[in-house]
Design a protein around this motif. Structure first.
Motif, mmCIF file in Angstrom:
data_model
loop_
_atom_site.group_PDB
_atom_site.id
_atom_site.type_symbol
_atom_site.label_atom_id
_atom_site.label_comp_id
_atom_site.label_asym_id
_atom_site.label_seq_id
_atom_site.Cartn_x
_atom_site.Cartn_y
_atom_site.Cartn_z
ATOM 1 N N THR A 310 47.362 55.793 42.939
ATOM 2 C CA THR A 310 47.473 54.952 41.742
ATOM 3 C C THR A 310 47.975 53.565 42.096
ATOM 4 N N LEU A 311 48.982 53.490 42.970
ATOM 5 C CA LEU A 311 49.514 52.188 43.372
ATOM 6 C C LEU A 311 48.482 51.392 44.172
ATOM 7 N N ALA A 312 47.632 52.098 44.922
ATOM 8 C CA ALA A 312 46.536 51.423 45.626
ATOM 9 C C ALA A 312 45.581 50.788 44.613
ATOM 10 N N ASP A 313 45.334 51.485 43.493
ATOM 11 C CA ASP A 313 44.488 50.922 42.429
ATOM 12 C C ASP A 313 45.130 49.684 41.808
ATOM 13 N N VAL A 314 46.445 49.754 41.598
ATOM 14 C CA VAL A 314 47.161 48.609 41.023
ATOM 15 C C VAL A 314 46.999 47.382 41.927
ATOM 16 N N LEU A 315 47.204 47.568 43.232
ATOM 17 C CA LEU A 315 47.043 46.457 44.178
ATOM 18 C C LEU A 315 45.600 45.945 44.195
ATOM 19 N N ASP A 316 44.659 46.867 44.086
ATOM 20 C CA ASP A 316 43.252 46.469 44.094
ATOM 21 C C ASP A 316 42.943 45.588 42.888
ATOM 22 N N ASP A 317 43.489 45.952 41.727
ATOM 23 C CA ASP A 317 43.281 45.133 40.527
ATOM 24 C C ASP A 317 43.856 43.728 40.714
ATOM 25 N N ILE A 318 45.037 43.655 41.329
ATOM 26 C CA ILE A 318 45.691 42.359 41.531
ATOM 27 C C ILE A 318 44.867 41.480 42.473
ATOM 28 N N THR A 319 44.405 42.055 43.576
ATOM 29 C CA THR A 319 43.700 41.259 44.583
ATOM 30 C C THR A 319 42.288 40.872 44.153
ATOM 31 N N HIS A 320 41.714 41.618 43.196
ATOM 32 C CA HIS A 320 40.355 41.313 42.760
ATOM 33 C C HIS A 320 40.321 40.702 41.360
ATOM 34 N N ASN A 321 41.499 40.262 40.858
ATOM 35 C CA ASN A 321 41.580 39.578 39.560
ATOM 36 C C ASN A 321 40.992 40.393 38.418
ATOM 37 N N LYS A 322 41.190 41.717 38.484
ATOM 38 C CA LYS A 322 40.722 42.567 37.392
ATOM 39 C C LYS A 322 41.744 42.565 36.276
ATOM 40 N N LYS A 323 41.336 43.069 35.098
ATOM 41 C CA LYS A 323 42.260 43.177 33.968
ATOM 42 C C LYS A 323 43.411 44.101 34.352
#
Length: 370
Positions: A310-323
């Protein structure tokens, strides 16, 4: 109104002499009060439900979640908050009757529901909550703004003396109206409709600049309404927040577009470095989960893996400017049966600590890179 018999029920709740049937009756009443408040908020336009589909059970579940904190017990199995709230009233003479106790109970249940709604909104939409908070700070720290509430919505307006109008009313208002009192309907043009958000946006964008502070943005919006005589001379706080969010998103989009248009070898190297920083953070957080929580049996290995993914998903959202979604929504992707109540009681303390730690480490790496 159906007889509640609160005069005998509430003392039993406070001194723990209730039966299970009486407790169920009391919990059901508190839930209904909370539910009626949630439904009212939907009627006036608030988006209360997680999903936009009409699902009554979801609103009922949210109502019981909102008031659940009132039923926390101490080591003596007593309802601490209910005792603290009601006992001073029960000791008064004459003792409150059923109707007065119902008013007190409504006040308590609605106050608790408001508190929990505020937390839920922050959890669901942290960016929106941040914008609202910044607006309220700007209004509090600026002497030229005033606020009032009407039909469940908060409105912001210029204090009368701010506008440079030479009308007879403005001159009288600036002299006679107390600073902490709302101007009358003539100044606010209450007989006119609220300015449509699209009209406000189009006119505001002519004055907008990306580096504007929140207080400056509010002033520019209010000057738009002041110049448009066919609309009210005030704005709903939520409309201001939506327009600030819209302009923030436009700034981000323009930056992304410019980055794409001038993509260079240096940009490619920087993106690679950011990705490497993300992987370093994930290694650290995985070690943290294993050493501090899994090996000490605070959480199971399976839960540790879910937290990590889940935390990997959170970081992925941050680095790819997702909502950016809430921690709860992220975690529910891996635990579909997780309820808000379970999240708060079983997951939030550890998981949100790990989430904050992940973001902190990532920021530190980015500072070194950028």
């Amino acid at each position: 109104m159906k007889k509640t018999n609160l005069g005998s029920l509430i003392p039993k709740i406070c001194d723990s002499t209730y039966s299970q049937t009486e407790l169920y009756q009391f919990v059901n009443l508190v839930q209904k009060i909370s539910l009626s408040y949630l439904k009212y908020q939907e009627v006036i336009g608030k988006h209360i439900r997680w999903e936009r589909r009409e699902r009554n059970s979801e609103l009922e579940d949210m109502a019981i979640d909102c008031v659940a904190g009132l039923f926390m017990r101490n080591e003596n199995n007593e309802f601490v908050q209910l005792k603290r709230y009601f006992e001073p009233h029960l000791e008064a003479r004459p003792r409150p009757d059923d109707e007065e106790l119902l008013i007190l109970l409504r006040r308590l249940a609605i106050k608790k529901t408001k508190q929990e709604l505020s937390r839920i909104f922050k959890e669901r939409d942290p960016e929106g909550a941040k914008i609202i908070r910044n607006i309220r700070v700007a209004v509090k720290n600026s002497r030229d703004f005033g606020t009032f509430r009407e039909m469940g919505r908060e409105y912001i307006y210029f204090q009368p003396e701010v506008l440079e109008s030479k009308s007879e009313y403005s001159l009288v208002a600036s002299i006679d109206a107390p600073a902490d009192e709302m101007p009358d309907s003539q100044y606010l043009r209450k007989e006119q409709p609220t300015i449509p958000e699209k009209t406000l946006r189009d006119l505001y964008l002519e004055k907008y600049t990306p580096k504007d502070h929140v207080s400056t943005s509010i002033r520019k919006m209010l000057r738009v309404t002041a110049s448009e005589d066919k609309f009210q001379n005030c704005l709903p706080t939520d409309a201001i927040a939506r327009l600030i969010r819209y302009t923030n998103l436009e700034v981000v989009r323009s930056k992304l577009v410019s980055q794409i248009e001038v993509d260079s070898p240096l940009d490619y190297v920087r993106m690679k470095e950011i990705e490497e920083a993300k992987q370093l953070v994930l290694v650290k957080i995985k070690s943290k989960i294993q050493v501090q929580y899994v090996r000490s049996d605070k959480i199971s290995p399976e839960k540790g893996e879910i937290y990590y993914r889940t935390l990997a998903d959170v970081l992925d959202d941050i680095t790819h400017n997702k909502k950016i979604e809430s921690y709860y929504r992220h975690l529910r992707k891996y635990v579909p049966t997780l309820t808000q109540k379970q999240y708060r009681s079983e997951e939030r303390t550890i998981f949100e600590y790990l989430g904050k730690l992940t973001k902190k480490w990532f920021r530190e790496y980015l500072k070194d890179l950028l």
